[in-house]
Scaffold this active site. Structure first.
Site, PDB file in Angstrom:
ATOM      1  N   LYS A   1       0.711  -1.207  -0.146  1.00 14.32           N
ATOM      2  CA  LYS A   1       0.018   0.084  -0.026  1.00 14.32           C
ATOM      3  C   LYS A   1       0.953   1.045  -0.131  1.00 14.32           C
ATOM      4  O   LYS A   1       2.019   1.032   0.747  1.00 14.32           O
ATOM      5  CB  LYS A   1      -1.005  -0.081   1.255  1.00 14.32           C
ATOM      6  CG  LYS A   1      -1.816   1.150   1.452  1.00 14.32           C
ATOM      7  CD  LYS A   1      -2.564   0.972   2.642  1.00 14.32           C
ATOM      8  CE  LYS A   1      -3.602   1.778   2.877  1.00 14.32           C
ATOM      9  NZ  LYS A   1      -4.610   1.412   4.080  1.00 14.32           N
TER      10      LYS A   1
ATOM     11  N   SER B   1      -9.294   1.167   3.061  1.00 17.11           N
ATOM     12  CA  SER B   1      -8.754   1.464   2.216  1.00 17.11           C
ATOM     13  C   SER B   1      -7.476   0.964   1.432  1.00 17.11           C
ATOM     14  O   SER B   1      -6.934   1.580   0.293  1.00 17.11           O
ATOM     15  CB  SER B   1      -8.033   2.899   2.811  1.00 17.11           C
ATOM     16  OG  SER B   1      -7.143   2.316   4.057  1.00 17.11           O
TER      17      SER B   1
ATOM     18  N   SER C   1      -9.238  -1.642   7.103  1.00 20.11           N
ATOM     19  CA  SER C   1      -8.792  -1.349   5.720  1.00 20.11           C
ATOM     20  C   SER C   1      -7.744  -2.518   5.209  1.00 20.11           C
ATOM     21  O   SER C   1      -7.513  -2.417   3.969  1.00 20.11           O
ATOM     22  CB  SER C   1      -7.906  -0.243   5.648  1.00 20.11           C
ATOM     23  OG  SER C   1      -8.677   1.128   5.540  1.00 20.11           O
TER      24      SER C   1
HETATM   25  N1  GLN Z   1     -13.150   2.795   6.662  1.00 22.39           N
HETATM   26  C1  GLN Z   1     -12.469   3.124   7.807  1.00 22.39           C
HETATM   27  C2  GLN Z   1     -12.202   4.524   7.812  1.00 22.39           C
HETATM   28  O1  GLN Z   1     -12.499   5.062   6.907  1.00 22.39           O
HETATM   29  C3  GLN Z   1     -11.381   2.343   8.004  1.00 22.39           C
HETATM   30  C4  GLN Z   1     -10.041   2.793   7.050  1.00 22.39           C
HETATM   31  C5  GLN Z   1      -8.649   2.031   7.744  1.00 22.39           C
HETATM   32  O2  GLN Z   1      -8.804   1.097   8.383  1.00 22.39           O
HETATM   33  N2  GLN Z   1      -7.852   2.640   7.350  1.00 22.39           N
HETATM   34  O3  GLN Z   1     -11.840   5.140   8.751  1.00 22.39           O
END
Ligand code: GLN
Length: 466
Positions: free
Chosen positions: A67, A142, A166
């Site tokens: 990532k 994400s 994510s």
């Molecule tokens: N969807 C969650 C958020 O927007 C998780 C994102 C993540 O784990 N980085 O905070």
């Protein structure tokens, strides 16, 4: 299965027996990226093969992706944001340094929601990643670029970051395996922070065994991260995979498989539970009722922390100025600034922290009775591109089953369990006690062997021929 469908250990064997060379393997995946990335939008940057290698490392010569949230010396690192459009870090994140040390070759950096804010990669300021199973659907977020890359066989394994789902959500939407580790097990040094008390770094791959192999390389103490575990030598995760499950207990939180979850997803999980019963596992109902406040608590804590973490991007030291932030980052910084302000701190941030403690205690109580807990990852299979992006609250709700796990800091393994009528992957997560990754990997591995859920992954890969 052709090369793109092989696991780390299968490729290890091919490399050791000189059926293929390290550079041939790297070029092979580079060609696949050239062929399929234009339709998937998984990669932000691709890399050249590195010369630093460890010939004896278990991952020697294995191409992997990361990532774009991890600092890579000399390689552009954007965190999915235009703020870091031209940022080239002068140092390596510990997870990257460790993987290089094991001989793995970084093939590219993958797309993500900017700063980790999102569940679909639609908040990436570059482009939206498509789901390899159906290009009209999101790959999750994400770490959506990772999910798409591994599921289409563009890299062998990957590293994601999970603050509130994510790693697990894109793994679930793309039909691969993803591990959210116990907070502190893997160093966060060099990971671009979203919410520091929730952020975790973990592996994504095609099999549970691969996850265990990678975890052995990246887990353990790091003097650069004060919150990292004191394990100097991480446990041998691969040696516990085949342990018997007889007499173990799985907890199912009351209501979790009934309300608000797509009946097809819930059915697939119930069928999976029957397989565990065949292994001699007992299924019991547990109470995690405080988790109904998890979304509220999570979004107060996560936005508070992100408002502080993103304050450093002032355009003076690195990156573009603050006008380059996208709408979602601005929304979260404003919300976080508000919840931390004098007069509102007690009502919002402090309350959210108290709820977090209550949720943590609920997990502790449940783990007095059971070995692991099984829940959905997402209430539905992947949703359509555009379906939730204009409704931030609806988007936040897609992680309803994930965020409580980060609030409690416990580990969780997302694995596929089948394919829906619409042809999209389904799955569930196996949650464990703090630092008990070996147990959830043991459960996942047994399930993987029995069901050949690797078949799910292979089915997805079929359409990405060489
Ligand atoms: N969807 C969650 C958020 O927007 C998780 C994102 C993540 O784990 N980085 O905070």
């Amino acid at each position: 299965m052709e090369i793109f469908g092989k696991t780390i250990l299968e490729l290890r064997k091919m490399l050791d027996e000189k059926e293929i060379s390290e550079s041939e393997l790297f070029e092979y995946f580079r060609k696949r990226i050239e062929k399929y990335n234009p339709s998937l939008n998984a990669f932000l940057t691709t890399c050249e093969i590195s010369n630093e290698e460890n010939k004896n490392g278990i991952l020697n010569g294995i191409p992997f992706s990361m990532k774009d949230a991890f600092s890579t010396k000399g390689i552009k690192t954007t965190a999915g944001s235009r703020v870091l459009e031209n940022y080239v870090p002068p140092f390596d994140a510990t997870v990257f340094a460790k993987l290089k040390n094991s001989g793995a070759n970084l093939i590219g950096k993958t797309n993500q929601d900017a700063w980790g804010h999102g569940s679909s990669t639609e908040n990436s300021q570059y482009f939206t990643t498509k789901n390899p199973w159906n290009l009209g659907y999101v790959a999750g977020g994400s770490s959506g670029g990772e999910g798409a890359s591994i599921s289409a066989g563009l890299s062998v394994f990957g590293i994601g970051e999970d603050t509130g789902g994510s790693i697990r959500m894109p793994s679930n939407f793309c039909g691969i395996v993803g591990l959210k580790v116990t907070y502190g097990l893997v160093s966060r040094y060099g990971a671009i922070a979203y919410a520091s008390s929730l952020d975790t770094v973990g592996p994504m791959a095609k099999s549970v065994e691969d996850i265990a192999v990678i975890l052995e390389q990246i887990a353990g103490n790091d003097p650069f991260d004060a919150t990292s575990t004191d394990f100097i030598n991480p446990p041998k995760y691969t040696s516990k995979l085949k342990n018997s499950l007889v007499g173990k207990k799985i907890g199912i939180p009351k209501g979790y498989l009934e309300e608000g979850v797509d009946p097809e997803v819930s059915e697939s999980i119930k069928n999976s539970l029957k397989i565990f019963e065949k292994f001699g596992v007992q299924i019991v109902e547990i109470d995690l009722s405080t988790t109904k406040y998890a979304i509220e608590s999570y979004y107060l804590i996560a936005t508070s922390e992100t408002s502080s973490n993103l304050a450093r991007f002032d355009g003076i030291r690195f990156g573009n100025n603050r006008e380059s932030f996208g709408d979602e980052a601005k929304r979260r910084m404003m919300l976080g600034g508000f919840t931390l302000s004098a007069g509102y701190y007690d009502a919002y941030y402090k309350k959210a922290a108290q709820v977090r403690t209550a949720i943590s205690n609920d997990f502790k109580k449940a783990f007095n009775e059971v070995d692991v807990i099984i829940t959905p990852v997402s209430p539905t299979t992947a949703f359509k591109i555009g379906e939730n992006i204009n409704d931030p609250l609806q988007m936040y709700l897609t992680d309803v089953y994930n965020v409580s796990i980060n609030l409690a800091g416990v580990p969780s393994l997302a694995i596929p369990s089948g394919v829906s009528n619409k042809g999209l992957p389904m799955g569930f997560q196996i949650i464990g006690k703090h630092f008990n990754e070996e147990t959830i990997l043991n459960f996942g591995y047994k399930f993987e062997q029995e069901t050949d859920f690797f078949g799910v992954i292979k089915k997805g890969l079929e359409r990405y021929k060489d």
